[in-house]
Design a protein around this motif. Structure first.
Motif, PDB file in Angstrom:
ATOM      1  N   LEU A 116       0.832  -1.201   0.000  1.00  0.00           N
ATOM      2  CA  LEU A 116       0.000   0.000   0.000  1.00  0.00           C
ATOM      3  C   LEU A 116       0.869   1.255   0.000  1.00  0.00           C
ATOM      4  N   THR A 117       1.987   1.206   0.692  1.00  0.00           N
ATOM      5  CA  THR A 117       2.928   2.330   0.692  1.00  0.00           C
ATOM      6  C   THR A 117       3.445   2.599  -0.722  1.00  0.00           C
ATOM      7  N   ILE A 118       3.774   1.541  -1.441  1.00  0.00           N
ATOM      8  CA  ILE A 118       4.271   1.690  -2.812  1.00  0.00           C
ATOM      9  C   ILE A 118       3.183   2.242  -3.721  1.00  0.00           C
ATOM     10  N   ILE A 119       1.949   1.767  -3.545  1.00  0.00           N
ATOM     11  CA  ILE A 119       0.845   2.287  -4.356  1.00  0.00           C
ATOM     12  C   ILE A 119       0.641   3.772  -4.094  1.00  0.00           C
ATOM     13  N   VAL A 120       0.677   4.179  -2.833  1.00  0.00           N
ATOM     14  CA  VAL A 120       0.553   5.607  -2.497  1.00  0.00           C
ATOM     15  C   VAL A 120       1.702   6.393  -3.122  1.00  0.00           C
ATOM     16  N   GLY A 121       2.907   5.847  -3.090  1.00  0.00           N
ATOM     17  CA  GLY A 121       4.056   6.515  -3.704  1.00  0.00           C
ATOM     18  C   GLY A 121       3.901   6.670  -5.203  1.00  0.00           C
ATOM     19  N   ILE A 122       3.390   5.643  -5.870  1.00  0.00           N
ATOM     20  CA  ILE A 122       3.181   5.718  -7.316  1.00  0.00           C
ATOM     21  C   ILE A 122       2.138   6.776  -7.652  1.00  0.00           C
ATOM     22  N   VAL A 123       1.039   6.794  -6.912  1.00  0.00           N
ATOM     23  CA  VAL A 123      -0.003   7.799  -7.145  1.00  0.00           C
ATOM     24  C   VAL A 123       0.549   9.201  -6.885  1.00  0.00           C
ATOM     25  N   ALA A 124       1.310   9.362  -5.804  1.00  0.00           N
ATOM     26  CA  ALA A 124       1.904  10.666  -5.493  1.00  0.00           C
ATOM     27  C   ALA A 124       2.879  11.101  -6.580  1.00  0.00           C
ATOM     28  N   ALA A 125       3.646  10.163  -7.112  1.00  0.00           N
ATOM     29  CA  ALA A 125       4.588  10.494  -8.180  1.00  0.00           C
ATOM     30  C   ALA A 125       3.856  10.955  -9.433  1.00  0.00           C
ATOM     31  N   LEU A 126       2.775  10.267  -9.777  1.00  0.00           N
ATOM     32  CA  LEU A 126       2.017  10.653 -10.965  1.00  0.00           C
ATOM     33  C   LEU A 126       1.336  12.014 -10.789  1.00  0.00           C
ATOM     34  N   ILE A 127       0.727  12.235  -9.631  1.00  0.00           N
ATOM     35  CA  ILE A 127       0.082  13.523  -9.362  1.00  0.00           C
ATOM     36  C   ILE A 127       1.125  14.629  -9.292  1.00  0.00           C
ATOM     37  N   GLY A 128       2.264  14.352  -8.660  1.00  0.00           N
ATOM     38  CA  GLY A 128       3.334  15.348  -8.577  1.00  0.00           C
ATOM     39  C   GLY A 128       3.871  15.732  -9.943  1.00  0.00           C
ATOM     40  N   THR A 129       4.002  14.754 -10.825  1.00  0.00           N
ATOM     41  CA  THR A 129       4.452  15.046 -12.181  1.00  0.00           C
ATOM     42  C   THR A 129       3.437  15.907 -12.913  1.00  0.00           C
ATOM     43  N   LEU A 130       2.155  15.602 -12.742  1.00  0.00           N
ATOM     44  CA  LEU A 130       1.101  16.384 -13.382  1.00  0.00           C
ATOM     45  C   LEU A 130       1.103  17.827 -12.878  1.00  0.00           C
ATOM     46  N   ILE A 131       1.222  18.009 -11.573  1.00  0.00           N
ATOM     47  CA  ILE A 131       1.261  19.363 -11.001  1.00  0.00           C
ATOM     48  C   ILE A 131       2.506  20.105 -11.482  1.00  0.00           C
ATOM     49  N   ALA A 132       3.648  19.424 -11.494  1.00  0.00           N
ATOM     50  CA  ALA A 132       4.884  20.057 -11.968  1.00  0.00           C
ATOM     51  C   ALA A 132       4.752  20.461 -13.432  1.00  0.00           C
ATOM     52  N   TYR A 133       4.087  19.655 -14.225  1.00  0.00           N
ATOM     53  CA  TYR A 133       3.859  19.997 -15.632  1.00  0.00           C
ATOM     54  C   TYR A 133       2.990  21.245 -15.733  1.00  0.00           C
ATOM     55  N   TRP A 134       1.913  21.302 -14.939  1.00  0.00           N
ATOM     56  CA  TRP A 134       1.033  22.469 -14.951  1.00  0.00           C
ATOM     57  C   TRP A 134       1.765  23.735 -14.510  1.00  0.00           C
ATOM     58  N   LEU A 135       2.693  23.591 -13.554  1.00  0.00           N
ATOM     59  CA  LEU A 135       3.421  24.753 -13.058  1.00  0.00           C
ATOM     60  C   LEU A 135       4.641  25.099 -13.901  1.00  0.00           C
ATOM     61  N   GLY A 136       4.979  24.237 -14.854  1.00  0.00           N
ATOM     62  CA  GLY A 136       6.040  24.537 -15.798  1.00  0.00           C
ATOM     63  C   GLY A 136       7.439  24.116 -15.392  1.00  0.00           C
ATOM     64  N   PHE A 137       7.576  23.230 -14.407  1.00  0.00           N
ATOM     65  CA  PHE A 137       8.929  22.799 -14.050  1.00  0.00           C
ATOM     66  C   PHE A 137       9.093  21.278 -14.095  1.00  0.00           C
ATOM     67  N   ALA A 138       8.302  20.627 -14.932  1.00  0.00           N
ATOM     68  CA  ALA A 138       8.400  19.168 -15.032  1.00  0.00           C
ATOM     69  C   ALA A 138       9.589  18.735 -15.891  1.00  0.00           C
ATOM     70  N   ASN A 139       9.929  19.491 -16.900  1.00  0.00           N
ATOM     71  CA  ASN A 139      11.011  19.114 -17.806  1.00  0.00           C
ATOM     72  C   ASN A 139      12.115  20.152 -17.772  1.00  0.00           C
ATOM     73  N   THR A 140      13.088  19.906 -16.924  1.00  0.00           N
ATOM     74  CA  THR A 140      14.235  20.791 -16.826  1.00  0.00           C
ATOM     75  C   THR A 140      15.482  20.026 -17.244  1.00  0.00           C
ATOM     76  N   ARG A 141      16.560  20.738 -17.424  1.00  0.00           N
ATOM     77  CA  ARG A 141      17.821  20.066 -17.749  1.00  0.00           C
ATOM     78  C   ARG A 141      18.340  19.366 -16.506  1.00  0.00           C
ATOM     79  N   GLY A 142      18.769  18.150 -16.679  1.00  0.00           N
ATOM     80  CA  GLY A 142      19.305  17.397 -15.544  1.00  0.00           C
ATOM     81  C   GLY A 142      18.199  16.745 -14.736  1.00  0.00           C
ATOM     82  N   ILE A 143      18.428  16.633 -13.440  1.00  0.00           N
ATOM     83  CA  ILE A 143      17.456  15.997 -12.546  1.00  0.00           C
ATOM     84  C   ILE A 143      16.400  17.017 -12.152  1.00  0.00           C
ATOM     85  N   ASP A 144      15.163  16.608 -12.190  1.00  0.00           N
ATOM     86  CA  ASP A 144      14.047  17.502 -11.844  1.00  0.00           C
ATOM     87  C   ASP A 144      13.836  17.496 -10.325  1.00  0.00           C
TER      88      ASP A 144
END
Length: 87
Positions: free
Chosen positions: A33-61
């Motif tokens: 369940l911890t891993i499932i929560v982490g996967i969901v958080a990662a997907l939502i975090g990526t979506l929010i970062a994309y909306w805010l404009g910092f999902a694709n930066t040079r190097g590590i995000d």
């Protein structure tokens, strides 16, 4: 496409595990369940970062990963608070 899905699963699992380690005390939820929560958080975090404009930066995000970790901490804490303790 398949590589993106696999990397999202791996990052989500790592983020979930880190969130569980960061939270104080014992969380009465399974690692699965911890891993499932982490996967969901990662997907939502990526979506929010994309909306805010910092999902694709040079190097590590870093900002995207920090956002994902914060969401995972909130998620693991919320799920653990809703689960009954066995003792």
């Amino acid at each position: 496409m398949i590589g993106s899905i696999i990397s999202a699963l791996i990052i989500g699992a790592i983020i979930g595990a880190l969130a569980r380690l960061i939270l104080p005390g014992r969380q009465h939820i399974s690692w699965g369940l911890t891993i499932i929560v982490g996967i969901v958080a990662a997907l939502i975090g990526t979506l929010i970062a994309y909306w805010l404009g910092f999902a694709n930066t040079r190097g590590i995000d870093w900002w995207e990963h920090i956002l994902q970790l914060v969401l995972a901490i909130i998620g693991v804490g919320a799920v653990a608070a809703r689960r009954p303790t066995n003792g």
